[in-house]
Scaffold this motif. Structure first.
Motif, PDB file in Angstrom:
ATOM      1  N   TYR A 126       0.853  -1.187   0.000  1.00 51.25           N
ATOM      2  CA  TYR A 126       0.000   0.000   0.000  1.00 51.25           C
ATOM      3  C   TYR A 126       0.890   1.238   0.000  1.00 51.25           C
ATOM      4  O   TYR A 126       1.834   1.352   0.791  1.00 51.25           O
ATOM      5  CB  TYR A 126      -0.899  -0.024   1.231  1.00 51.25           C
ATOM      6  CG  TYR A 126      -1.875   1.116   1.304  1.00 51.25           C
ATOM      7  CD1 TYR A 126      -2.926   1.207   0.405  1.00 51.25           C
ATOM      8  CD2 TYR A 126      -1.751   2.094   2.293  1.00 51.25           C
ATOM      9  CE1 TYR A 126      -3.839   2.249   0.481  1.00 51.25           C
ATOM     10  CE2 TYR A 126      -2.654   3.133   2.378  1.00 51.25           C
ATOM     11  CZ  TYR A 126      -3.691   3.211   1.461  1.00 51.25           C
ATOM     12  OH  TYR A 126      -4.595   4.252   1.532  1.00 51.25           O
ATOM     13  N   THR A 127       0.607   2.157  -0.917  1.00 51.34           N
ATOM     14  CA  THR A 127       1.489   3.316  -1.102  1.00 51.34           C
ATOM     15  C   THR A 127       1.091   4.508  -0.244  1.00 51.34           C
ATOM     16  O   THR A 127       1.840   5.477  -0.149  1.00 51.34           O
ATOM     17  CB  THR A 127       1.493   3.737  -2.579  1.00 51.34           C
ATOM     18  OG1 THR A 127       0.142   3.983  -2.999  1.00 51.34           O
ATOM     19  CG2 THR A 127       2.117   2.653  -3.438  1.00 51.34           C
ATOM     20  N   SER A 240       1.799  -2.703   5.262  1.00 55.92           N
ATOM     21  CA  SER A 240       0.410  -2.743   4.789  1.00 55.92           C
ATOM     22  C   SER A 240       0.390  -3.061   3.301  1.00 55.92           C
ATOM     23  O   SER A 240       1.293  -2.674   2.548  1.00 55.92           O
ATOM     24  CB  SER A 240      -0.279  -1.399   5.051  1.00 55.92           C
ATOM     25  OG  SER A 240       0.399  -0.350   4.374  1.00 55.92           O
ATOM     26  N   TYR A 241      -0.659  -3.778   2.877  1.00 52.22           N
ATOM     27  CA  TYR A 241      -0.788  -4.206   1.485  1.00 52.22           C
ATOM     28  C   TYR A 241      -2.132  -3.771   0.933  1.00 52.22           C
ATOM     29  O   TYR A 241      -3.129  -3.673   1.659  1.00 52.22           O
ATOM     30  CB  TYR A 241      -0.621  -5.721   1.368  1.00 52.22           C
ATOM     31  CG  TYR A 241       0.801  -6.161   1.643  1.00 52.22           C
ATOM     32  CD1 TYR A 241       1.717  -6.307   0.614  1.00 52.22           C
ATOM     33  CD2 TYR A 241       1.233  -6.398   2.947  1.00 52.22           C
ATOM     34  CE1 TYR A 241       3.028  -6.686   0.865  1.00 52.22           C
ATOM     35  CE2 TYR A 241       2.539  -6.777   3.215  1.00 52.22           C
ATOM     36  CZ  TYR A 241       3.425  -6.916   2.161  1.00 52.22           C
ATOM     37  OH  TYR A 241       4.731  -7.285   2.409  1.00 52.22           O
ATOM     38  N   SER A 242      -2.131  -3.526  -0.351  1.00 47.88           N
ATOM     39  CA  SER A 242      -3.317  -2.991  -1.010  1.00 47.88           C
ATOM     40  C   SER A 242      -4.329  -4.097  -1.319  1.00 47.88           C
ATOM     41  O   SER A 242      -3.950  -5.218  -1.672  1.00 47.88           O
ATOM     42  CB  SER A 242      -2.915  -2.283  -2.309  1.00 47.88           C
ATOM     43  OG  SER A 242      -4.045  -1.892  -3.039  1.00 47.88           O
ATOM     44  N   THR A 243      -5.600  -3.769  -1.193  1.00 46.43           N
ATOM     45  CA  THR A 243      -6.685  -4.688  -1.558  1.00 46.43           C
ATOM     46  C   THR A 243      -7.249  -4.379  -2.936  1.00 46.43           C
ATOM     47  O   THR A 243      -8.225  -5.009  -3.355  1.00 46.43           O
ATOM     48  CB  THR A 243      -7.819  -4.602  -0.519  1.00 46.43           C
ATOM     49  OG1 THR A 243      -8.357  -3.263  -0.520  1.00 46.43           O
ATOM     50  CG2 THR A 243      -7.321  -4.939   0.874  1.00 46.43           C
ATOM     51  N   ARG A 244      -6.626  -3.431  -3.639  1.00 48.11           N
ATOM     52  CA  ARG A 244      -7.200  -2.946  -4.894  1.00 48.11           C
ATOM     53  C   ARG A 244      -7.336  -4.043  -5.943  1.00 48.11           C
ATOM     54  O   ARG A 244      -8.348  -4.138  -6.637  1.00 48.11           O
ATOM     55  CB  ARG A 244      -6.343  -1.796  -5.436  1.00 48.11           C
ATOM     56  CG  ARG A 244      -6.958  -1.109  -6.654  1.00 48.11           C
ATOM     57  CD  ARG A 244      -6.090   0.022  -7.167  1.00 48.11           C
ATOM     58  NE  ARG A 244      -4.841  -0.453  -7.758  1.00 48.11           N
ATOM     59  CZ  ARG A 244      -3.644  -0.305  -7.222  1.00 48.11           C
ATOM     60  NH1 ARG A 244      -3.525   0.316  -6.047  1.00 48.11           N
ATOM     61  NH2 ARG A 244      -2.559  -0.750  -7.817  1.00 48.11           N
ATOM     62  N   ASP A 269      -9.570   2.478   6.725  1.00 44.63           N
ATOM     63  CA  ASP A 269      -9.168   2.477   5.317  1.00 44.63           C
ATOM     64  C   ASP A 269      -9.266   1.047   4.789  1.00 44.63           C
ATOM     65  O   ASP A 269      -8.395   0.215   5.024  1.00 44.63           O
ATOM     66  CB  ASP A 269      -7.735   2.997   5.169  1.00 44.63           C
ATOM     67  CG  ASP A 269      -7.367   3.246   3.708  1.00 44.63           C
ATOM     68  OD1 ASP A 269      -8.140   2.822   2.823  1.00 44.63           O
ATOM     69  OD2 ASP A 269      -6.311   3.852   3.461  1.00 44.63           O
ATOM     70  N   ARG A 271      -8.854  -0.044   1.989  1.00 44.17           N
ATOM     71  CA  ARG A 271      -7.986  -0.312   0.844  1.00 44.17           C
ATOM     72  C   ARG A 271      -6.699  -1.008   1.245  1.00 44.17           C
ATOM     73  O   ARG A 271      -5.875  -1.319   0.382  1.00 44.17           O
ATOM     74  CB  ARG A 271      -7.652   1.011   0.129  1.00 44.17           C
ATOM     75  CG  ARG A 271      -8.865   1.728  -0.478  1.00 44.17           C
ATOM     76  CD  ARG A 271      -8.470   3.099  -0.990  1.00 44.17           C
ATOM     77  NE  ARG A 271      -8.011   3.964   0.096  1.00 44.17           N
ATOM     78  CZ  ARG A 271      -7.513   5.187  -0.084  1.00 44.17           C
ATOM     79  NH1 ARG A 271      -7.412   5.669  -1.320  1.00 44.17           N
ATOM     80  NH2 ARG A 271      -7.124   5.916   0.949  1.00 44.17           N
ATOM     81  N   ARG A 272      -6.501  -1.289   2.525  1.00 43.12           N
ATOM     82  CA  ARG A 272      -5.262  -1.917   2.944  1.00 43.12           C
ATOM     83  C   ARG A 272      -5.539  -2.958   4.033  1.00 43.12           C
ATOM     84  O   ARG A 272      -6.562  -2.933   4.705  1.00 43.12           O
ATOM     85  CB  ARG A 272      -4.279  -0.870   3.466  1.00 43.12           C
ATOM     86  CG  ARG A 272      -4.761  -0.142   4.703  1.00 43.12           C
ATOM     87  CD  ARG A 272      -3.801   0.931   5.126  1.00 43.12           C
ATOM     88  NE  ARG A 272      -4.336   1.694   6.264  1.00 43.12           N
ATOM     89  CZ  ARG A 272      -3.777   2.803   6.719  1.00 43.12           C
ATOM     90  NH1 ARG A 272      -2.695   3.289   6.146  1.00 43.12           N
ATOM     91  NH2 ARG A 272      -4.300   3.439   7.748  1.00 43.12           N
TER      92      ARG A 272
END
Length: 525
Positions: A126-127, A240-244, A269, A271-272
């Motif tokens: 996650y950015t 953290s990692y993205s769920t996108r 959030d 998204r992560r």
């Protein structure tokens, strides 16, 4: 009346056994993921890893006999067994006496080690800005709290913990760790007792394997589920990692794994997500006790050689976390065992005390200290619940106090031998269903039945002097048919004698045929 002890389904399977059962086309799809290939590689034994690394950059097959020669003569049998295991996993391919790595596995493992291929299989970091409170130590406390709440429910101490979710209850029931009572509650099974004495890494694998079986029953794509699990165990703790890019099934898995403490989903959030040490340490060499500071470190950059090295050696590139910060209280050493079977435990955890109570006779309890003893009755009680001597010894070894960890062996030999002797004593007699024959009036008839039972190998016990016989349940019908045929032949012979001599009729009518009364009786084998 004897009761037959049905053999329970094997409690604990392994991920290797599950992979061996996959069809060839499924294995190829699993091997198409670099993360899956690396995770499988890390789960193999040291010899298995050496065999793979020796053939990883060989593009042409090698003779199987040459592979066997890589080891000394006294170790070739072990190498042959590991080669056989790799073939069952479909990692090795054999053809006409030559072996080579599965081309798909070879290519993707190369990519995993060198940073090539589709590196998104290791997760997309996650950015955005991270949550400052979420550190490896915080995640460890969160995961331990979730996981121990489930164990509290299993040991019946659920008054002060939040009830488990429906998905957790479903997995506990379907894996036969717990069963539903008539009153609607849940009670632990024999398999559940064994589960409690395992280390947390083995417990997590048990849950994940059951999750895979349920995924099959729900017609989910098993390969997608398996590859996502391998992706999760390859993630880096604290990042953290993205769920996108996740699919619907993968998002569903995250929510269900969160209930077990394997994931933390940021409520602010969506998204992560954050993996916890319960899942990132599954492929590390020391299981759940591995220092998880990047123990499965993976960087999305293809040129980060330090990160790639960390995936092989287990040495991360982020801030180090002490092992003691990641371990749950139930995983830390707190037990002292003396040669006289006395047990001292430095703990105030109701969960730890409840687990010890499974096989230890507790004598006294203080604020943070309990005393007890391993007795014949307490060990036999545990054996009755399906807990084995090796599991008790392993639990005491794993949770031994640091002062005992320096001993070789850790536990006193006299105590471990005594536990195994109590187990052998209990298992010396095994009840089974059998049939008891008696009251044979004629010695000749008994001898014929006895010889026939010997020929078909169904005798469990016999007394020739008393004309008594105990046979297995499988042989009972055959014995009955044989006795009926013997009696029929005897009656025919008696009828022929009566027709030829009237004086012999009275003798024939008074001849008593032996009767065998069948009843359930216990037998020892």
């Amino acid at each position: 009346m004897a009761t037959q002890m049905g053999s329970e389904e094997e409690f604990k399977s392994t991920i290797a056994e599950y992979l061996e059962s996959l069809p060839a086309q499924f294995s190829r799809r699993v091997f198409s993921s670099p993360a899956a290939c690396l995770a499988i590689f890390r789960l193999l034994s040291t010899i298995g890893k050496q065999l793979i690394m020796s053939m990883l950059y060989l593009d042409s097959p090698i003779r199987l006999q040459d592979v066997h020669q890589w080891a000394r003569q006294d170790h070739q049998r072990l190498v042959k067994s590991k080669v056989h295991q790799l073939r069952k996993l479909q990692i090795l391919v054999e053809e006409k006496g030559n072996v080579s790595l599965n081309p798909v596995f070879r290519e993707q493992l190369r990519n995993a080690l060198t940073g090539g291929g589709d590196f998104s299989t290791f997760g997309i970091p996650y950015t955005g800005a991270g949550d400052p409170k979420v550190t490896p130590a915080w995640l460890a406390r969160y995961a331990n709290q979730k996981w121990e709440a489930i164990l509290h429910v299993m040991v019946g101490q659920s008054a002060d913990v939040r009830p488990p979710s429906d998905s957790v209850r479903h997995i506990l029931k379907s894996s036969r760790l717990m069963e539903e009572e008539k009153s609607g509650g849940m009670q632990i099974t024999n398999s559940g007792f064994q589960f409690l004495l395992q280390d947390s890494g083995s417990q997590v694998w048990t849950v994940l394997l059951q999750y895979l079986r349920l995924a099959e029953m729900e017609n989910m794509d098993v390969v997608e589920v398996l590859n996502f699990l391998f992706q999760l165990v390859s993630l880096q703790l604290g990042r953290s990692y993205s769920t996108r890019e996740l699919t619907g099934n993968q998002r569903k898995m995250l929510n269900e794994l969160r209930d077990f403490g394997l994931m933390y989903l940021d409520e602010t959030d969506s998204r992560r997500f954050y993996p916890t040490h319960l899942i990132t340490s599954l492929t590390s060499g020391s299981g759940s006790k591995e220092t998880a500071s990047g123990s499965n470190s993976t960087n999305n950059s293809k040129t980060d050689i330090g990160s790639l090295r960390s995936k092989i050696t287990g040495v991360g590139s982020v801030g180090k976390v002490r092992t003691s910060e990641l371990l749950a209280p139930s995983e830390k050493g707190f037990v002292i065992l003396e040669t006289n079977c006395r047990v001292y435990a430095y703990t105030d955890s109701p969960l730890q005390i409840a687990i010890l109570n499974l096989f230890v006779h507790l004598v006294s309890r203080f604020s943070n200290f309990i005393t007890g003893a391993l007795t014949r009755n307490s060990v036999r009680r545990a054996l009755t619940h399906g807990i084995t001597a090796d599991q008790m010894i392993a639990f005491l070894t794993t949770h031994a106090h640091p002062q005992m960890q320096g001993n070789t062996p850790v536990l006193p030999v006299t105590v471990t031998d005594q536990i195994r002797l109590w187990e052998k004593e209990k298992n010396s007699l095994r009840p089974s269903n059998a049939y008891y024959y008696k009251d044979f009036n004629q010695k000749q008839e008994f001898e014929r039945v006895f010889k026939y039972a010997q020929d078909i190998n169904v005798i469990l016990w016999a007394s020739i002097e008393k004309r008594q016989l105990v046979v297995s349940r499988q042989g009972h019908l055959k014995i009955v048919e044989f006795i009926q045929s013997v009696r029929s032949n005897s009656k025919s012979a008696a009828g022929a004698n009566a027709a030829s001599s009237a004086a012999g009729a009275n003798a024939a009518s008074s001849a008593a045929a032996a009767t065998a009364t069948a009843s359930n009786a216990p037998s020892a084998s």
